[in-house]
Design a protein around this motif. Sequence first.
Motif, PDB file in Angstrom:
ATOM      1  N   ARG A  84      46.935  52.230  41.000  1.00  0.00           N
ATOM      2  CA  ARG A  84      45.753  52.702  40.261  1.00  0.00           C
ATOM      3  C   ARG A  84      44.785  51.553  39.984  1.00  0.00           C
ATOM      4  O   ARG A  84      44.315  51.352  38.877  1.00  0.00           O
ATOM      5  CB  ARG A  84      46.137  53.403  38.964  1.00  0.00           C
ATOM      6  N   GLN A  85      44.522  50.800  41.031  1.00  0.00           N
ATOM      7  CA  GLN A  85      43.604  49.672  40.954  1.00  0.00           C
ATOM      8  C   GLN A  85      42.598  49.750  42.093  1.00  0.00           C
ATOM      9  O   GLN A  85      42.795  50.482  43.052  1.00  0.00           O
ATOM     10  CB  GLN A  85      44.361  48.350  41.103  1.00  0.00           C
ATOM     11  N   LEU A  86      41.550  48.950  41.962  1.00  0.00           N
ATOM     12  CA  LEU A  86      40.595  48.750  43.039  1.00  0.00           C
ATOM     13  C   LEU A  86      40.722  47.313  43.502  1.00  0.00           C
ATOM     14  O   LEU A  86      41.096  46.436  42.719  1.00  0.00           O
ATOM     15  CB  LEU A  86      39.172  49.014  42.553  1.00  0.00           C
ATOM     16  N   PRO A  87      40.404  47.042  44.754  1.00  0.00           N
ATOM     17  CA  PRO A  87      40.473  45.660  45.238  1.00  0.00           C
ATOM     18  C   PRO A  87      39.399  44.793  44.585  1.00  0.00           C
ATOM     19  O   PRO A  87      38.397  45.294  44.059  1.00  0.00           O
ATOM     20  CB  PRO A  87      40.255  45.780  46.740  1.00  0.00           C
TER      21      PRO A  87
ATOM     22  N   THR B 249      39.286  38.036  36.097  1.00  0.00           N
ATOM     23  CA  THR B 249      40.163  38.449  34.985  1.00  0.00           C
ATOM     24  C   THR B 249      41.479  39.027  35.507  1.00  0.00           C
ATOM     25  O   THR B 249      42.413  39.213  34.740  1.00  0.00           O
ATOM     26  CB  THR B 249      39.488  39.523  34.112  1.00  0.00           C
ATOM     27  N   TYR B 250      41.528  39.319  36.804  1.00  0.00           N
ATOM     28  CA  TYR B 250      42.682  39.965  37.452  1.00  0.00           C
ATOM     29  C   TYR B 250      42.957  41.367  36.928  1.00  0.00           C
ATOM     30  O   TYR B 250      43.982  41.956  37.220  1.00  0.00           O
ATOM     31  CB  TYR B 250      43.954  39.109  37.374  1.00  0.00           C
ATOM     32  N   ASP B 251      42.043  41.926  36.117  1.00  0.00           N
ATOM     33  CA  ASP B 251      42.173  43.320  35.672  1.00  0.00           C
ATOM     34  C   ASP B 251      41.396  44.169  36.667  1.00  0.00           C
ATOM     35  O   ASP B 251      40.182  44.276  36.604  1.00  0.00           O
ATOM     36  CB  ASP B 251      41.607  43.498  34.262  1.00  0.00           C
ATOM     37  N   ARG B 252      42.115  44.743  37.604  1.00  0.00           N
ATOM     38  CA  ARG B 252      41.482  45.532  38.652  1.00  0.00           C
ATOM     39  C   ARG B 252      41.702  47.025  38.441  1.00  0.00           C
ATOM     40  O   ARG B 252      41.558  47.824  39.351  1.00  0.00           O
ATOM     41  CB  ARG B 252      42.024  45.096  40.010  1.00  0.00           C
ATOM     42  N   SER B 253      42.019  47.392  37.218  1.00  0.00           N
ATOM     43  CA  SER B 253      42.318  48.785  36.905  1.00  0.00           C
ATOM     44  C   SER B 253      41.082  49.664  37.030  1.00  0.00           C
ATOM     45  O   SER B 253      39.940  49.199  36.928  1.00  0.00           O
ATOM     46  CB  SER B 253      42.870  48.903  35.483  1.00  0.00           C
ATOM     47  N   PHE B 254      41.334  50.964  37.260  1.00  0.00           N
ATOM     48  CA  PHE B 254      40.246  51.936  37.285  1.00  0.00           C
ATOM     49  C   PHE B 254      39.481  51.896  35.964  1.00  0.00           C
ATOM     50  O   PHE B 254      38.261  52.004  35.934  1.00  0.00           O
ATOM     51  CB  PHE B 254      40.784  53.347  37.501  1.00  0.00           C
ATOM     52  N   GLU B 255      40.236  51.755  34.868  1.00  0.00           N
ATOM     53  CA  GLU B 255      39.627  51.762  33.534  1.00  0.00           C
ATOM     54  C   GLU B 255      38.670  50.586  33.352  1.00  0.00           C
ATOM     55  O   GLU B 255      37.573  50.739  32.801  1.00  0.00           O
ATOM     56  CB  GLU B 255      40.722  51.754  32.462  1.00  0.00           C
TER      57      GLU B 255
ATOM     58  N   ALA C   7      35.574  51.312  35.286  1.00  0.00           N
ATOM     59  CA  ALA C   7      34.746  52.314  34.602  1.00  0.00           C
ATOM     60  C   ALA C   7      33.978  51.698  33.439  1.00  0.00           C
ATOM     61  O   ALA C   7      32.797  52.010  33.237  1.00  0.00           O
ATOM     62  CB  ALA C   7      35.628  53.472  34.118  1.00  0.00           C
ATOM     63  N   ARG C   8      34.624  50.812  32.685  1.00  0.00           N
ATOM     64  CA  ARG C   8      33.924  50.122  31.576  1.00  0.00           C
ATOM     65  C   ARG C   8      32.754  49.297  32.112  1.00  0.00           C
ATOM     66  O   ARG C   8      31.673  49.313  31.536  1.00  0.00           O
ATOM     67  CB  ARG C   8      34.897  49.215  30.806  1.00  0.00           C
TER      68      ARG C   8
ATOM     69  N   GLU D 258      28.775  49.736  31.291  1.00  0.00           N
ATOM     70  CA  GLU D 258      27.997  48.612  30.752  1.00  0.00           C
ATOM     71  C   GLU D 258      26.898  48.162  31.709  1.00  0.00           C
ATOM     72  O   GLU D 258      26.158  47.222  31.406  1.00  0.00           O
ATOM     73  CB  GLU D 258      28.941  47.436  30.440  1.00  0.00           C
ATOM     74  N   GLY D 259      26.816  48.771  32.882  1.00  0.00           N
ATOM     75  CA  GLY D 259      25.800  48.411  33.870  1.00  0.00           C
ATOM     76  C   GLY D 259      26.072  47.096  34.562  1.00  0.00           C
ATOM     77  O   GLY D 259      25.167  46.464  35.108  1.00  0.00           O
ATOM     78  N   LYS D 260      27.326  46.686  34.599  1.00  0.00           N
ATOM     79  CA  LYS D 260      27.691  45.403  35.204  1.00  0.00           C
ATOM     80  C   LYS D 260      28.181  45.546  36.645  1.00  0.00           C
ATOM     81  O   LYS D 260      28.496  44.544  37.274  1.00  0.00           O
ATOM     82  CB  LYS D 260      28.755  44.708  34.353  1.00  0.00           C
ATOM     83  N   VAL D 261      28.281  46.748  37.104  1.00  0.00           N
ATOM     84  CA  VAL D 261      28.675  47.016  38.495  1.00  0.00           C
ATOM     85  C   VAL D 261      27.661  47.952  39.109  1.00  0.00           C
ATOM     86  O   VAL D 261      27.206  48.862  38.499  1.00  0.00           O
ATOM     87  CB  VAL D 261      30.084  47.655  38.593  1.00  0.00           C
TER      88      VAL D 261
END
Length: 77
Positions: free
Chosen positions: A46-49, A60-66, A69-70, A74-77
């Motif tokens: 449940r991650q993205l590359p 951050t190595y946090d590649r989660s869907f969540e 989505a954050r 926040e308009g950062k992606v």
Amino acid sequence: MKGQENKEEKMECKKEENLVSCLCTYYSCSRKGVCCDCIRYHLKSRQLPGCCFSRDAEATYDRSFEHFARLVQEGKV
């Protein structure tokens, strides 16, 4: 079936070309530049590359869907 053949089509991996834009900071990853393997690996968890994130977010190595989505909210992606 009409129009289908028993040949298995294989796509050529563009690993060297993919490495130019690969943002993954995990340098010893065996999937680096092999996008189909990378995506398959991350989706199972449940991650993205890393390439779906900015350099700062990927680090951050946090590649989660969540997390993704954050960042979108926040308009950062």
